[in-house]
Each structure stands twice: as structure tokens, then as C-alpha cells.
Design an enzyme around this catalytic site. Structure first.
Site, PDB file in Angstrom:
ATOM      1  N   HIS A  56       0.877  -1.190   0.000  1.00  0.00           N
ATOM      2  CA  HIS A  56       0.000   0.000   0.000  1.00  0.00           C
ATOM      3  C   HIS A  56       0.906   1.230   0.000  1.00  0.00           C
ATOM      4  O   HIS A  56       1.408   1.613   1.056  1.00  0.00           O
ATOM      5  CB  HIS A  56      -0.880   0.014   1.246  1.00  0.00           C
ATOM      6  CG  HIS A  56      -1.766  -1.187   1.382  1.00  0.00           C
ATOM      7  ND1 HIS A  56      -3.062  -1.214   0.919  1.00  0.00           N
ATOM      8  CD2 HIS A  56      -1.554  -2.408   1.917  1.00  0.00           C
ATOM      9  CE1 HIS A  56      -3.604  -2.404   1.168  1.00  0.00           C
ATOM     10  NE2 HIS A  56      -2.700  -3.150   1.781  1.00  0.00           N
ATOM     11  N   PHE A  57       1.134   1.803  -1.175  1.00  0.00           N
ATOM     12  CA  PHE A  57       2.019   2.970  -1.254  1.00  0.00           C
ATOM     13  C   PHE A  57       1.246   4.297  -1.185  1.00  0.00           C
ATOM     14  O   PHE A  57       1.830   5.357  -1.371  1.00  0.00           O
ATOM     15  CB  PHE A  57       2.914   2.883  -2.501  1.00  0.00           C
ATOM     16  CG  PHE A  57       4.176   2.048  -2.295  1.00  0.00           C
ATOM     17  CD1 PHE A  57       4.359   1.294  -1.146  1.00  0.00           C
ATOM     18  CD2 PHE A  57       5.182   2.023  -3.257  1.00  0.00           C
ATOM     19  CE1 PHE A  57       5.516   0.526  -0.949  1.00  0.00           C
ATOM     20  CE2 PHE A  57       6.346   1.269  -3.063  1.00  0.00           C
ATOM     21  CZ  PHE A  57       6.508   0.520  -1.918  1.00  0.00           C
ATOM     22  N   ARG A  58      -0.072   4.237  -0.939  1.00  0.00           N
ATOM     23  CA  ARG A  58      -0.876   5.383  -0.478  1.00  0.00           C
ATOM     24  C   ARG A  58      -1.021   6.552  -1.451  1.00  0.00           C
ATOM     25  O   ARG A  58      -1.360   7.660  -1.015  1.00  0.00           O
ATOM     26  CB  ARG A  58      -0.323   5.926   0.848  1.00  0.00           C
ATOM     27  CG  ARG A  58      -0.148   4.892   1.973  1.00  0.00           C
ATOM     28  CD  ARG A  58      -1.432   4.246   2.378  1.00  0.00           C
ATOM     29  NE  ARG A  58      -1.310   3.476   3.619  1.00  0.00           N
ATOM     30  CZ  ARG A  58      -2.104   2.461   3.936  1.00  0.00           C
ATOM     31  NH1 ARG A  58      -3.096   2.099   3.123  1.00  0.00           N
ATOM     32  NH2 ARG A  58      -1.953   1.830   5.065  1.00  0.00           N
ATOM     33  N   ASN A  88      -6.919   0.292  -2.343  1.00  0.00           N
ATOM     34  CA  ASN A  88      -7.663   1.033  -1.308  1.00  0.00           C
ATOM     35  C   ASN A  88      -7.024   2.384  -1.020  1.00  0.00           C
ATOM     36  O   ASN A  88      -6.806   2.764   0.121  1.00  0.00           O
ATOM     37  CB  ASN A  88      -7.777   0.206  -0.013  1.00  0.00           C
ATOM     38  CG  ASN A  88      -6.425  -0.086   0.614  1.00  0.00           C
ATOM     39  OD1 ASN A  88      -5.425  -0.177  -0.081  1.00  0.00           O
ATOM     40  ND2 ASN A  88      -6.393  -0.218   1.930  1.00  0.00           N
ATOM     41  N   HIS A 172      -8.663 -10.779   0.410  1.00  0.00           N
ATOM     42  CA  HIS A 172      -8.522 -10.573   1.852  1.00  0.00           C
ATOM     43  C   HIS A 172      -9.703 -11.315   2.480  1.00  0.00           C
ATOM     44  O   HIS A 172     -10.845 -10.877   2.370  1.00  0.00           O
ATOM     45  CB  HIS A 172      -8.576  -9.074   2.155  1.00  0.00           C
ATOM     46  CG  HIS A 172      -8.525  -8.723   3.608  1.00  0.00           C
ATOM     47  ND1 HIS A 172      -7.662  -7.761   4.104  1.00  0.00           N
ATOM     48  CD2 HIS A 172      -9.209  -9.181   4.680  1.00  0.00           C
ATOM     49  CE1 HIS A 172      -7.816  -7.663   5.413  1.00  0.00           C
ATOM     50  NE2 HIS A 172      -8.763  -8.499   5.787  1.00  0.00           N
ATOM     51  N   ASP A 300       2.045  -7.004   2.574  1.00  0.00           N
ATOM     52  CA  ASP A 300       0.926  -6.171   3.030  1.00  0.00           C
ATOM     53  C   ASP A 300       1.487  -4.936   3.739  1.00  0.00           C
ATOM     54  O   ASP A 300       1.004  -4.536   4.803  1.00  0.00           O
ATOM     55  CB  ASP A 300      -0.031  -6.941   3.950  1.00  0.00           C
ATOM     56  CG  ASP A 300      -1.293  -6.133   4.276  1.00  0.00           C
ATOM     57  OD1 ASP A 300      -1.551  -5.131   3.589  1.00  0.00           O
ATOM     58  OD2 ASP A 300      -2.002  -6.511   5.238  1.00  0.00           O
TER      59      ASP A 300
HETATM   60  C1  NCD Z   1      -4.397  -2.233   5.114  1.00  0.00           C
HETATM   61  C2  NCD Z   1      -4.221  -0.732   4.928  1.00  0.00           C
HETATM   62  O1  NCD Z   1      -3.892  -0.024   5.883  1.00  0.00           O
HETATM   63  O2  NCD Z   1      -4.361  -0.282   3.785  1.00  0.00           O
HETATM   64  N1  NCD Z   1      -4.478  -2.526   6.518  1.00  0.00           N
HETATM   65  C3  NCD Z   1      -4.281  -3.725   7.087  1.00  0.00           C
HETATM   66  O3  NCD Z   1      -4.536  -3.836   8.294  1.00  0.00           O
HETATM   67  N2  NCD Z   1      -3.820  -4.758   6.426  1.00  0.00           N
HETATM   68  C4  NCD Z   1      -5.619  -2.665   4.415  1.00  0.00           C
HETATM   69  C5  NCD Z   1      -5.653  -4.119   4.151  1.00  0.00           C
HETATM   70  O4  NCD Z   1      -4.931  -4.599   3.257  1.00  0.00           O
HETATM   71  O5  NCD Z   1      -6.399  -4.834   4.805  1.00  0.00           O
HETATM   72 ZN    ZN Z   2      -3.309  -5.057   2.388  1.00  0.00          ZN
END
Ligand code: NCD
Ligand code: ZN
Length: 423
Positions: A56-58, A88, A172, A300
Site C-alpha cells: 500500500h504505497f498510499r 484502497n 482478503h 501487506d
Molecule cells: C491495510 C491498509 O492499511 O491499507 N491494513 C491492514 O490492516 N492490512 C488494508 C488491508 O490490506 O487490509
Molecule cells: Zn493489504
């Protein structure tokens, strides 16, 4: 020509790797042809660059947590040359247009190969079908997590399985009904381990059981469960694989490291979905790797700011890409070889995601290569993890190996703590 000399390649042995125009053109015991430059890798292992199928590089949305400048550094310093970014973000990546926009946004900053997922909702199958050749996979949040991109909808999942997509469906797997039930039961409970109790293992087991049943009904061959956390899920997946069901899975570094006993020390920093479990589960995950039930490691990598993680309403997610390869190398032993680690971190993810140009050090592949030093250790600090989020639950932990150098397309981008490019 550029030659990496005397590198120890798992399953091959000490070799010279000859590179031209970003590709490997020869792997031989000794190369004595022409060359422009060389790199001495004696005493180092050479792995195909790591491929992390879950980060997740936001971007867009939260560059203060991670972005492609900081995230590329995290990846390169960790020995990774390809990362696959989850949908996400804010806004979520759930349409062709959003995929295109994200690609345009990250292109300038990404120093590693960036691959993107499209997220599944209950009504975007048309977009998913249209985006197939632009993405590495489809992500399904079967259980609610950070970003609220949930699809806890068996009918929509059935349609997705029946769509016979060319890319994998990465799930997931947590069941929301189980989670809601526990949340109500535990409304007044305030123990440090509340998160693991609310998202109890029955949520994960129920979801995996339902998904396996749906694969059997639909005959889907492209389903992958991400971040498996329990002994029971490993057993269910193993049984399904033995029956000939096409299902694969990965585990994450934090689930191979931490347990509910660590909440006392780390509190909200340890909060993640699915949550950390028990020592027995951690042992079952390692066993699942050794037995071949788990086919790869995916980080993750989910950074949030330390301020958020220390607040009363910590968001779920842990930064973990920086330790992913080091953690496995730490466990290299007689029953868990360097070759196994190479498969878990590169060869298998390349196969799963259809990256035919990566995943091995052999003629014709891209020269994405990581050199590993087994003689120099790494102690995790805020600085050497390089993430914008600036904290790690592994801070202070020392690993036995270090990443000596990372090459992308045959170009040296990282060497022993230093980046060799501007910015
Ligand atoms: C992830 C996130 O912060 O984007 N958080 C997590 O607890 N794993 C979302 C996800 O991949 O479930
Ligand atoms: Zn994730």
C-alpha cells in the site's frame, strides 16, 4: 556489456551474470568475452529482484504515510524491484480511469517496477474486465479493512469467479458477520488484545471455507488468498490443494513474527487486518511454507503515521516490506534453503502474476537482481527502513543478512545503505 562476477545463484552455483540493454544475456561459470564494466559479487548471493505482490504505497491520498519516492527506497533497500500496489487508496482504484490516473501519478516517482490492482466492488465487473490488461490482478476485500473497499457479497464473488479473468483474484479473507458478532459481544471489553478477539480466527476460517466451496462450484482457477494467519486456514488450503482445487496463498512478515503477547509492548502499532494470532499459528505458517502450501511471501506493507498508531483509534496496518527478505534469510537452514527463499520472494509471484520477464536469473529475463551478503548483519532503525511513516515494529531487531546491492534493468540503484540515483 556489464558483468556481475562470481555471484552465488541458488540452484546454479557461482556464476558470472552478463547483462546487455537491461536484460540478462548469459549466465556462465566464467565469462571472458568483451565488457564495459563489472561488479565484484564474490561472497554474495544473487537473487532475482524481489516481487512483492501486496503493498500500500498510499498514492493518491496519503503521501505522508508512503509515496513512490519513499516507497521505492523501502523496496530497493529491502531487495525488491517490483511492487504491486493495492486499490484502497483515496480515491479507490476501482475503474479503468482510476487505474490510468494512478499510473500517471506514480510514473515520475517510481524507481521500482510498479504494478497495480483494480479493486472489486459489487457493481464494477465491467470495469474489471476492461482493465484486465492494465493491472496485475483484482483485489477483493471480502472482509472490511482500512479504506472501506468491502465486497462481503457471495453473489458478486461468484460472478467474479465465473468471469474467467486472465489475471488472479487476490482475496482478503475475513467474514464480516463473524467480526460484527464478536464486536457486539466484546463491546465493553478493553484488553490490549481486543483487536485480535474481535477479528477472531473464526472470521478468517469461515471466509476461507466459503471461498474454497465457491471455487469448487465455479471451477475458478485464478484465486489467491492473501495474508493467511491461522493453522486452520493452512489445513483447509492444503486439503483443497490435495483434492486438486486451484488455490494459492501467501503469508505476511508480521504474521510470521508477532503474536498476541506483543500487544503489551506495541499496542496499536501491532493492529492489523487480519490480526496477529498465537505462537501455534506462527509455527503453522512456517510449517505451511516448508510444506509448500504457502507459495509466496507478500508484505501487506501498510504504513500509517506513528501519531495515528498511538492514538485511541489506531488504523489497521503495519509497514513490513523492509524486513520481508531479511526475515526469510534469517531462517535459511538445511530444511529451508536459499532456493526456497528465491521462489517465495520472486519466482512464484512472477508466475502467479504473469510477469514472464522476471522471477529468475536466466538468459532473456530482465536484469532485476539483488545481491545478498550473508556475512554482514542489519539492525532495523527508523532511518534504514526509509518509509515516509518513520516507524517499524521491528525497530532494534538485528537480522543476520544484509542487502548489498539492488539492480533494476541492470542499473545499480542501491548499494549498502546508499541510493545511487538523484532524489
Ligand atoms: C491495510 C491498509 O492499511 O491499507 N491494513 C491492514 O490492516 N492490512 C488494508 C488491508 O490490506 O487490509
Ligand atoms: Zn493489504
Amino acid at each position: 556489456m556489464f558483468v556481475i562476477r562470481q555471484a552465488a545463484i541458488p540452484e546454479v552455483g557461482e556464476s558470472d551474470i552478463v547483462i546487455d540493454h537491461g536484460h540478462i544475456v548469459e549466465v556462465v561459470e566464467h565469462y571472458d568475452g568483451d565488457y564495459e564494466s563489472e561488479y565484484n559479487a564474490k561472497g554474495l548471493f544473487a537473487f532475482p529482484g524481489g516481487i512483492d505482490m501486496h503493498v500500500h504505497f498510499r498514492i493518491p491520498g496519503n503521501p505522508e504515510k508512503e509515496n513512490w519516492v519513499s516507497g521505492s527506497r523501502v523496496a530497493l533497500a529491502a531487495g525488491y524491484t517490483t511492487v504491486c500496489d493495492m486499490p484502497n487508496t483515496t480515491p479507490a482504484t476501482i475503474s479503468v480511469r482510476a487505474v490510468e490516473e494512478k499510473k500517471a501519478l506514480i510514473q515520475r516517482d517510481a524507481k521500482v517496477r510498479a504494478e497495480l490492482y483494480i479493486g472489486a466492488t459489487s457493481d464494477n465487473l465491467d470495469e474489471i474486465i476492461a482493465a484486465q490488461d492494465m493491472v496485475c490482478g483484482v483485489k477483493v476485500y471480502y472482509g472490511t479493512s482500512t479504506g472501506n473497499l468491502t465486497m462481503n457479497d457471495p453473489e458478486a464473488l461468484r460472478e467474479l469467479f465465473e468471469a474467467r479473468l486472465r489475471v488472479p483474484i487476490v482475496i482478503h479473507a475475513e467474514d464480516d458477520a463473524c467480526i460484527e458478532k464478536h464486536a457486539q459481544e466484546l463491546a465493553t471489553y478493553s484488553g490490549v488484545d481486543k483487536h485480535s478477539k474481535v477479528r477472531d480466527k473464526d472470521a478468517a476460517i469461515t471466509a476461507v471455507r466459503d471461498i474454497i466451496a465457491l471455487i469448487k462450484e465455479t471451477g475458478a482457477t485464478n484465486v489467491h488468498i492473501t495474508h493467511v494467519t491461522t493453522a486452520e486456514e493452512i489445513a483447509l488450503i492444503q486439503q483443497a490443494q490435495n483434492e486438486g482445487v486451484h488455490i494459492t496463498c501467501d503469508v505476511a512478515p508480521h504474521h510470521l513474527t508477532f503474536t498476541i503477547d506483543d500487544y503489551e509492548r506495541l499496542h496499536g502499532q501491532l493492529q492489523v487486518n487480519p490480526p496477529v494470532r498465537t505462537h501455534e499459528d506462527v509455527e503453522a505458517l512456517w510449517q505451511g511454507i516448508r510444506a509448500g502450501v504457502v507459495s509466496c511471501i507478500a508484505s501487506d506493507h501498510a504504513p500509517h503515521t506513528l501519531k495515528e498508531k498511538k492514538s485511541d483509534h489506531a488504523p489497521s496496518g503495519i509497514p513490513s516490506l523492509h524486513v520481508e527478505l531479511l526475515l526469510l534469510l534469517e531462517h535459511a537452514s538445511s530444511d529451508f534453503s536459499y532456493a526456497d527463499i528465491m521462489h517465495l520472494t520472486s519466482t512464484f509471484p512472477a508466475q502467479l502474476l504473469g510477469f514472464t520477464d522476471r522471477g529468475a536469473i536466466e538468459k532473456g529475463k530482465r536484469a532485476d537482481i539483488t545481491l545478498i551478503d550473508p556475512a554482514i548483519h542489519t539492525s532495523i532503525t527508523k532511518e534504514n527502513m526509509h518509509s515516509a511513516c518513520g516507524w517499524s515494529p521491528w525497530k532494534g531487531k538485528t537480522f543476520s543478512h544484509s542487502i548489498a546491492a539492488t539492480f533494476v534493468d541492470g542499473q545499480l540503484f542501491y548499494e549498502r545503505g546508499h541510493f545511487t540515483y538523484d532524489i
